[in-house]
Design an enzyme around this catalytic site. Sequence first.
Site, short mmCIF file in Angstrom:
data_model
loop_
_atom_site.label_atom_id
_atom_site.label_comp_id
_atom_site.label_asym_id
_atom_site.label_seq_id
_atom_site.Cartn_x
_atom_site.Cartn_y
_atom_site.Cartn_z
CG ASP A 38 24.89 1.16 43.68
OD1 ASP A 38 25.97 0.19 43.43
OD2 ASP A 38 25.39 2.27 43.90
CD1 TRP A 43 22.62 -8.70 49.69
CD2 TRP A 43 24.00 -10.24 48.93
NE1 TRP A 43 21.93 -9.85 50.18
CE2 TRP A 43 22.77 -10.87 49.33
CE3 TRP A 43 25.00 -11.15 48.32
CZ2 TRP A 43 22.68 -12.23 49.27
CZ3 TRP A 43 24.89 -12.43 48.19
CH2 TRP A 43 23.50 -12.96 48.65
CG HIS A 55 27.82 -8.59 40.32
ND1 HIS A 55 27.30 -7.28 40.52
CD2 HIS A 55 29.20 -8.70 40.33
CE1 HIS A 55 28.18 -6.61 40.76
NE2 HIS A 55 29.48 -7.16 40.42
NE ARG A 89 32.15 -2.04 38.87
CZ ARG A 89 31.26 -2.22 39.89
NH1 ARG A 89 30.68 -3.25 40.32
NH2 ARG A 89 30.56 -1.01 40.40
CG LEU A 149 8.23 -4.87 31.39
CD1 LEU A 149 7.64 -3.72 32.01
CD2 LEU A 149 8.76 -5.74 32.39
C1 FPP Z 1 26.31 -2.26 41.06
O1 FPP Z 1 26.63 -2.80 42.23
C2 FPP Z 1 25.96 -3.45 40.18
C3 FPP Z 1 26.14 -3.46 38.72
C4 FPP Z 1 27.39 -2.81 38.28
C5 FPP Z 1 25.92 -4.95 38.12
C6 FPP Z 1 24.25 -5.01 38.20
C7 FPP Z 1 24.06 -6.23 37.56
C8 FPP Z 1 22.77 -6.90 38.21
C9 FPP Z 1 22.04 -6.54 39.40
C10 FPP Z 1 22.85 -8.25 37.31
C11 FPP Z 1 22.09 -7.88 35.93
C12 FPP Z 1 21.48 -8.87 35.51
C13 FPP Z 1 21.24 -9.20 34.11
C14 FPP Z 1 20.14 -9.92 33.80
C15 FPP Z 1 21.93 -8.54 33.38
P1 FPP Z 1 27.97 -2.85 42.58
O2 FPP Z 1 28.73 -3.94 42.34
O3 FPP Z 1 28.64 -1.36 42.22
O4 FPP Z 1 28.00 -2.82 44.38
P2 FPP Z 1 28.82 -2.11 45.37
O5 FPP Z 1 28.52 -0.39 45.20
O6 FPP Z 1 28.11 -2.43 46.51
O7 FPP Z 1 30.20 -2.45 45.26
#
Ligand code: FPP
Length: 258
Positions: A38, A43, A55, A89, A149
């Site tokens: 998260d 960020w 992302h 979203r 893994l």
């Molecule tokens: C939540 O942060 C994150 C997500 C919904 C997406 C997570 C995905 C990745 C880290 C990349 C995944 C990689 C692969 C290889 C599939 P948010 O967007 O809710 O952050 P915020 O709460 O700060 O808005």
Amino acid sequence: MLNKLKLWKDKNHSSNLRERIIAIRNQQVPSHVAIIMDGNGRWAKKRALPRIAGHHEGMKVVRKITKLANELGINTLTLYAFSTENWKRPKNEVDYLMKLPEEFLGTFLPELIDENVQVKMIGYKDKLPEHTRRSIEKAMNETQNNTGLILNFALNYGSRAEILEAVKRTVTDCKSGIMDINELNEDLFSNYLMTKGLEDPDLLIRTSGEIRLSNFMLWQLAYTEFWFTDVLWPDFEEKHLLEAIEVFQNRQRRFGGV
Ligand code: FPP
């Protein structure tokens, strides 16, 4: 042995990290680690960048943490990459998130194969766009015989829906006589979940300071140890995973006993 040699040779680890990795491996390593990644959006916002930049950065962290988890001897790493609620979203963000598995696996699949990683997925695969589904299926096929893994992506995953569906299939099997309702127990019920064949997580990590489960593995996390950090996922480094595991190793798990 192979892992140990690789570890010693890996020049990317500082000597401090190397020592911590060795100390962790000398104790009980959590077999299944699950992560709610998260904070990508925040960020990006802090840097006045579009959310998708967060992302993208988060994807690079997935690579780093996967490599380390493999080195540590963790059996399964489950990453919450997209929830059934994330469709709400903005379209450009959803489109980008659906491209990420392709981008990640397009670049790193050879590396994952080289490192003996097995790619799996939990979630509603059929409702993913064709291109996303194809890239995941390709990776799953090409790594199915790997024994290192298990990198398990939770993609279009939602735990309540998973449980409800499992209940429906259990009822169907009881009605048709495939299952005897009096025999039904937790282990048998677990086989109806998407995580069939996987152990329950030993350790759950959530980044970005949010302290909630967000519909993630509600059944499977019943006895899991939780570790929360304020670090945003794109800033998550090897040292943070090591810290979480060190904390885990100092906890006493009683599973309801004394
Ligand atoms: C939540 O942060 C994150 C997500 C919904 C997406 C997570 C995905 C990745 C880290 C990349 C995944 C990689 C692969 C290889 C599939 P948010 O967007 O809710 O952050 P915020 O709460 O700060 O808005």
